[in-house]
Motif scaffolding. Sequence first.
Motif, mmCIF file in Angstrom:
data_model
loop_
_atom_site.group_PDB
_atom_site.id
_atom_site.type_symbol
_atom_site.label_atom_id
_atom_site.label_comp_id
_atom_site.label_asym_id
_atom_site.label_seq_id
_atom_site.Cartn_x
_atom_site.Cartn_y
_atom_site.Cartn_z
ATOM 1 N N LYS A 182 0.856 -1.203 0.000
ATOM 2 C CA LYS A 182 0.000 0.000 0.000
ATOM 3 C C LYS A 182 0.888 1.247 0.000
ATOM 4 O O LYS A 182 0.675 2.182 -0.784
ATOM 5 N N ALA A 227 1.571 4.114 -2.938
ATOM 6 C CA ALA A 227 1.442 5.546 -2.654
ATOM 7 C C ALA A 227 2.699 6.284 -3.121
ATOM 8 O O ALA A 227 2.609 7.351 -3.736
ATOM 9 N N LYS A 230 2.753 6.716 -6.857
ATOM 10 C CA LYS A 230 1.897 7.827 -7.298
ATOM 11 C C LYS A 230 2.591 9.154 -7.042
ATOM 12 O O LYS A 230 2.599 10.047 -7.881
ATOM 13 N N LEU A 231 3.156 9.266 -5.862
ATOM 14 C CA LEU A 231 3.777 10.528 -5.459
ATOM 15 C C LEU A 231 4.943 10.883 -6.367
ATOM 16 O O LEU A 231 5.126 12.038 -6.745
#
Lengths: 218, 215
Positions: free
Chosen positions: B146, B150, B153-154
């Motif tokens: 997870k 993230a 994406k960042l």
Amino acid sequence: MAHEEKKLKLYSYWRSSCSCRIRIALNLKGLEYQYIPVNLLKGEQFTSEFQMVNPIGYVPVLVDGEIIVSDSLAIFMYLEEKYPQHPLLPSDLQKKAINFQAANIVCSSIQPLQNLAVLKYIEEKVSPDEKIPWAKLHIEKGFEALEKLLKDHAGRYATGDEVFMADLFLAPQIHAGIKRFNVDMAKFPLLSRLNEAYSELPQFQNAMPENQPDAPSA
Amino acid sequence: MAAKDGREVSSKLVLYSFWQSSCAWRVRFALNLKGLSYEYKAVDLTKGEQFTPEFEKLNPLHFVPVLVDGDIVVSDSFAILMYLEEKYPQRALLPADPQRKALNLQAASIVSSSIQPLHMMSILKYLEEKIGPQERFLFGQTNIEKGFFALEKLLKDLAGKYATGDEVSMADVFIAPQIAISAERFKIDMVKLSLCIIGLYFSFVGYDLSHLIPL
């Protein structure tokens, strides 16, 4: 008359302790902002509008003109640098380090273990009755650590007689501990005293969950 | 040189560390990047050495890493890194640009708040006791994945050779140890993640991954 848009926007959820930290910071620095609620329980963090602001789906998010900052720690450091009025970090390096350490105890050792996603997991995989005891355990462990850390540094506030970063991270966590997780504050005399001190500061109180525009009415 | 409390103080940096601790690893990485030599003092967490009276005096919270710099004692990897960044500004780990600085801190925070705490020994032990040994592994794996998604994406528009461009920065200091231990201890399927994180991982162990670019 032209509508004057507030320059700063804060995406926030009333009960999010991470959002609360930033609300306090903005209040202390006298910064006005537009409050944009994101209802985490209703999944509003997954809407396409919010995903454009923060694809990771967390609150708080600060928008300052062209700049978008997510994550309370990153937002805090951004505000401290961009708006240096009412500094929230001491200049003394040792004291500054204690502030970072206290803030990180909250951010890494306490809050992640009692956030919505983890509590839901415990509720589903272990049992609904285990949720509160789990959260309480980790909060109390963290509070014990904070009592030890701050014992030789606290004054009127966590690291002396002025409000600094540690206080901003502590206040929302203590509030959550008391209101949501039945933490026995009698075990934590220093944090109890600090909580009393925070209750006298309007910049802290105005930032508390129940005083936010998206808090459910009593 | 004597410290205020009479301790014999070395003029050199001292790092209390445990070889397996990813938090200590972050600090070792930063010290190396900044070209700072230091004395390594091992604290064997498996033998309870964090509970000795000597270590207790340094850090009553019993965590590693702890950095001692003359009179100053700093615990907690984030606090240590911010201290090093200010006291030893050579080879800055945080960019001056406010947006990029914020993204670095956000990446660091994802690792130190959303990933690492959820696979600490004490948490996994609890899950093993309450649910079962399989769950312990699954929980660790799920939260690491997870967190990595993230980070993907960042960093997707920012990453170059490293997390936020072509120079190693604060984000890498947090991400590299996390990737290394995740792959080893939790058997995270690195291929599931896009080139971004894989590229970072293999940069650190010296591999070229261009042959894996999907068509």
